[in-house]
Write a protein that holds these residues in place. Structure first.
Motif, PDB file in Angstrom:
ATOM      1  N   ILE A 252       0.851  -1.179   0.000  1.00 24.18           N
ATOM      2  CA  ILE A 252       0.000   0.000   0.000  1.00 24.18           C
ATOM      3  C   ILE A 252       0.886   1.227   0.000  1.00 24.18           C
ATOM      4  CG2 ILE A 252      -0.102   0.166   2.533  1.00 24.18           C
ATOM      5  CD1 ILE A 252      -3.100   0.860   2.263  1.00 24.18           C
TER       6      ILE A 252
ATOM      7  N   GLN B 118       0.799   5.786   0.575  1.00 25.81           N
ATOM      8  CA  GLN B 118       0.085   7.000   0.963  1.00 25.81           C
ATOM      9  C   GLN B 118       0.770   8.196   0.324  1.00 25.81           C
ATOM     10  OE1 GLN B 118      -2.677   7.453   3.280  1.00 25.81           O
ATOM     11  NE2 GLN B 118      -2.591   9.527   2.468  1.00 25.81           N
TER      12      GLN B 118
ATOM     13  N   ASP C 290      -2.623  13.632   0.012  1.00 21.74           N
ATOM     14  CA  ASP C 290      -3.950  13.069   0.261  1.00 21.74           C
ATOM     15  C   ASP C 290      -4.168  12.965   1.768  1.00 21.74           C
ATOM     16  OD1 ASP C 290      -5.763  10.319  -1.294  1.00 21.74           O
ATOM     17  OD2 ASP C 290      -6.352  11.699   0.306  1.00 21.74           O
TER      18      ASP C 290
ATOM     19  N   GLN D  60      -5.215   5.721   3.290  1.00 25.32           N
ATOM     20  CA  GLN D  60      -5.419   4.762   2.219  1.00 25.32           C
ATOM     21  C   GLN D  60      -5.762   3.377   2.784  1.00 25.32           C
ATOM     22  OE1 GLN D  60      -5.269   5.901  -1.156  1.00 25.32           O
ATOM     23  NE2 GLN D  60      -5.359   7.740   0.145  1.00 25.32           N
TER      24      GLN D  60
ATOM     25  N   SER E 158      -6.321  -0.846   1.376  1.00 26.75           N
ATOM     26  CA  SER E 158      -6.228  -1.834   0.294  1.00 26.75           C
ATOM     27  C   SER E 158      -6.423  -3.210   0.902  1.00 26.75           C
ATOM     28  CB  SER E 158      -4.873  -1.732  -0.401  1.00 26.75           C
ATOM     29  OG  SER E 158      -4.752  -2.724  -1.411  1.00 26.75           O
TER      30      SER E 158
ATOM     31  N   SER F  78      -4.389  -1.001   5.786  1.00 27.82           N
ATOM     32  CA  SER F  78      -4.740   0.414   5.813  1.00 27.82           C
ATOM     33  C   SER F  78      -3.604   1.153   6.504  1.00 27.82           C
ATOM     34  CB  SER F  78      -6.069   0.646   6.535  1.00 27.82           C
ATOM     35  OG  SER F  78      -5.963   0.215   7.883  1.00 27.82           O
TER      36      SER F  78
END
Lengths: 113, 116
Positions: free
Chosen positions: A49, A51, A55, A59, A61, A65
């Motif tokens: 994953i 980030q 953002d 995030q 997936s 997380s």
């Protein structure tokens, strides 16, 4: 200079428990990405994953997380419902705009069945 | 998609010999990165190429190490006059280009170099 720190060298959990792995970093860049990889016992590195810095949403997936605290320059990887096959060494990596990765020391996780 | 291919998987050399490590990136990926992993130093960046051009070799030891990417299908890392401290796992990764920034890097299985 960029630096990534993972202070937990090892961790363990029982099958089905949630696992949280911490990472802190230093960077002077405004735009960057934080990646999480798992290295299997074979040596294979598996992407989990990432980030992006711009953002504000954490995030997710699948069972992975992140909890991103940009102002503290820290990020945690959360693995829900951990399974024995989640065992391995987890690396946090900071990506410069150029693309090259700066890795943390890694956290070796063992999930006990 | 075969993933990133690295050969050989294991290489043993004598002190002072040359070692050449090969990497074949995922087809269509524009960037190739080389890293080195040891117990003591962890994972360290060595060098990378974008569209076959060398972009950043700031992690490469100044002597004895060189890297090339003669075509889009392979890159080589050459270590001349190998020393015991060069023993490590050398990882190659490739990535696609998102308009100047990069997606996740996909790693090969690594080449374990042992210098006796």
């Amino acid at each position: 200079a960029q630096r990534v720190t993972q202070v937990q060298p090892t961790g363990s959990s029982q099958w089905g428990e949630e696992v949280t792995l911490d990472c802190s970093y230093e960077t002077s860049e405004y735009f960057y990405r934080i990646f999480w990889y798992r290295q299997l016992f074979s040596g294979e590195m598996v992407f989990l994953i990432y980030q992006p810095s711009f953002d504000t949403q954490n995030q997710r997936s699948g069972r992975y997380s992140v909890v991103f605290q940009k102002s503290f320059k820290s990020i945690s990887l959360v693995i829900s419902a951990s399974q024995p096959e989640d065992s391995g060494t987890y690396f946090c990596a900071l990506s410069e705009p150029s693309g090259k990765l700066t890795f943390g020391e890694g956290t070796q996780v063992t999930v006990i069945s | 998609n075969a993933g990133v291919i690295q050969t050989p998987r294991h290489k043993v050399t004598g002190k002072g010999q040359e070692a050449t490590l090969w990497c074949e990136p995922i087809s269509g990926h524009s960037a190739v990165f080389w890293y080195r992993q040891t117990i003591v130093q962890g994972l360290e960046f060595l060098t990378y190429f974008r569209n076959q051009a060398p972009i950043d070799d700031s992690g490469m030891p100044k002597e004895r190490f060189s890297a090339q990417m003669p075509n889009q299908s392979h890159s080589t890392l050459k270590i001349q006059s190998t020393q015991p401290q060069d023993s490590a796992v050398y990882l190659c990764a490739s990535s696609s280009d998102w308009g100047g920034s990069y997606a996740e890097q996909f790693f090969g299985p690594g080449t374990r170099l042992t210098v006796l």
